[in-house]
Design an enzyme around this catalytic site. Structure first.
Site, mmCIF file in Angstrom:
data_model
loop_
_atom_site.group_PDB
_atom_site.id
_atom_site.type_symbol
_atom_site.label_atom_id
_atom_site.label_comp_id
_atom_site.label_asym_id
_atom_site.label_seq_id
_atom_site.Cartn_x
_atom_site.Cartn_y
_atom_site.Cartn_z
ATOM 1 C CG ASP A 3 -0.371 0.268 2.520
ATOM 2 O OD1 ASP A 3 0.865 0.457 2.611
ATOM 3 O OD2 ASP A 3 -1.112 0.283 3.519
ATOM 4 C CG ASP A 47 -2.667 -4.203 6.810
ATOM 5 O OD1 ASP A 47 -2.114 -3.359 7.547
ATOM 6 O OD2 ASP A 47 -3.452 -3.893 5.898
#
Length: 455
Positions: free
Chosen positions: A96, A258
């Site tokens: 990300d 996550d």
């Protein structure tokens, strides 16, 4: 539902000397260090996530050195993270942008095109579109109501970037899975963002901006999103800070999430530093015993400077506390005498005042009770993971990075096993043990790169 570990160069020195508190001789950071899956001998997670903001580069300074960042892109994420061994090759690697690292900027420092290139160069298996974090949140708002001008601007930036990212990755789709990031200021706005992402062609969405939200608020967002998108659309939760409550999220059909929470709490939480599975299927938390290095702890140094405790006295108290704890572990010291010795040294490091100056303080009484529970229960003796087996009571000492991170890595293993046991995962995990310790056969298959047994 898969637990993905968000890494931030969280490795340890496998040859660290715990008795002398020294790194292994000739150690080169990173090259001679071990990632959690190496020190444990098996992966205590179902994949890893690396943020572009952590890697860093020209646009944003990250945690990696320039040489590490260049190598990361040159050899790829899998080799850099040492997930290229046969037993780890199946693990996904998510990427990300690390939106919090640039949250004060007017716009993200990355473009959809160079972000797609970053993921492709480093050979990620999954990559998130470029988002711009929204901190405003009002659960009471309906649909697209509300939202400050800035929140709406960031909402549109996130979706425009997702559209451009989808185009930029069209020829890369066989190499990694593009994920559309959701940002919003309410459940309704997040649901609308999700709807638009699906319309762009995304079948894997990543919910962002959840860190400051309560679990109930995140559930409201997920409920609204699920009502708006096909049941087959996968959802990932980015930076899930409510990891302890993951067992209550089963109804939302979450594919993955996550978090760094199990590792971080090992040394940033005041009370819950060590995880142990309970008979109820939940987690028990234990307080690690603070025995800081006498000549490095700021509160102890301030006490020495004002003459409340001499440095020589602090060094002797530190030595006595360590000796008492190790003797207790061997069954050579009693509980009360061990607690007295430890509290005499630990309390000043926690409160900033000698025990003699505040003998009846509630903080000291609470600390003693938490330490007593840790020592009486001996949780490190109940865990057979490689960390606890090698370190014994050393894993319970709140003292320097190599102990603290190892305790966090133990927590990762326990937490991963807990997630595996959730009803939503039960079909795939009939043989997984809640302790997080695989069979001896499996551990042997992972090789001998486990905790140092020098303690």
């Amino acid at each position: 539902m898969k637990f993905i570990f968000a890494d931030s160069l969280d490795h340890v020195d496998p040859g660290y000397d715990f008795l002398r508190d020294r790194y292994s001789e000739g150690r080169t950071p990173y090259w001679d260090d071990a990632y959690p899956h190496e020190i444990m001998g098996y992966a205590p997670y179902k994949g890893m996530l690396v943020s572009r903001g952590i890697v860093g580069g020209v646009a944003v300074g990250g945690k990696y050195t320039e040489a590490q960042a260049m190598r990361f892109r040159r050899v790829g994420a899998r080799e850099f993270l040492r997930l290229d061994k046969p037993q780890f090759e199946h693990l996904p690697i998510f990427g990300d942008c690390g939106a919090f690292t640039y949250h004060k900027e007017d716009k993200p420092p990355y473009t959809p095109e160079d972000t797609a290139e970053f993921y492709d160069d480093a050979r990620f298996t999954h990559g998130c579109s470029v988002d711009h974090i929204i901190f405003d949140f009002d659960e009471s708002l309906k649909g697209m109501d509300g939202g400050t001008e800035e929140a709406r601007r960031r909402f549109e930036i996130t979706l425009e970037n997702a559209s451009a990212f989808r185009t930029a990755t069209a020829h890369m789709s066989a190499r990694f899975t593009p994920m559309g990031v959701i940002q919003g200021w309410s459940p309704g706005s997040m649901a609308e963002g999700a709807r638009r992402l699906v319309a762009m062609g995304y079948d894997y969405l990543a919910l962002g901006g959840t860190v400051p939200l309560k679990a109930s608020q995140i559930k409201s967002c997920l409920a609204a999103i699920r009502d708006m998108i096909p049941a087959s659309t996968r959802i990932h939760i980015l930076g899930f800070a409510k990891a302890d409550e993951i067992d209550t999220f089963g109804s939302f059909n979450i594919t993955s999430f996550d978090t760094t929470s199990p590792l971080i709490r090992a040394f940033k939480d005041a009370k819950a530093n060590y995880y142990l599975p309970s008979k109820s299927g939940k987690l028990d938390y234990y307080t690690a015993i603070r025995v800081p290095q006498a000549l490095e702890n700021p509160k102890l140094m301030r006490l020495a400077k004002r003459g409340a405790l001499h440095q020589e006295t602090l060094v002797e108290m530190e030595k006595n506390a360590l000796s008492a704890l190790r003797a207790y572990d061997r069954g050579e010291a009693g509980l009360d005498e061990t607690l007295d010795t430890v509290i005499a040294y630990s309390a000043p490091a926690v409160t900033g005042s000698p025990v003699e100056e505040m003998p009846d303080a509630k903080a000291i009484k609470d600390l003693r009770e938490r330490y007593k529970r840790t020592l009486v229960d001996r949780p490190w003796k109940k865990c057979c993971c490689p960390i606890c087996s090698a370190l014994s009571i050393e894993v319970m000492l709140f003292r320097a990075s190599n102990r603290n991170k190892r305790r966090g890595i133990h927590n990762l293993g326990v937490y991963n096993a807990l997630v595996d046991q959730l009803p939503s995962n039960s079909d795939d995990n009939d043989l997984i043990q809640i302790s997080g310790d695989p069979s001896e056969t499996e551990r042997d298959a992972h090789g001998s790169f486990v905790c140092s047994e020098s303690v």
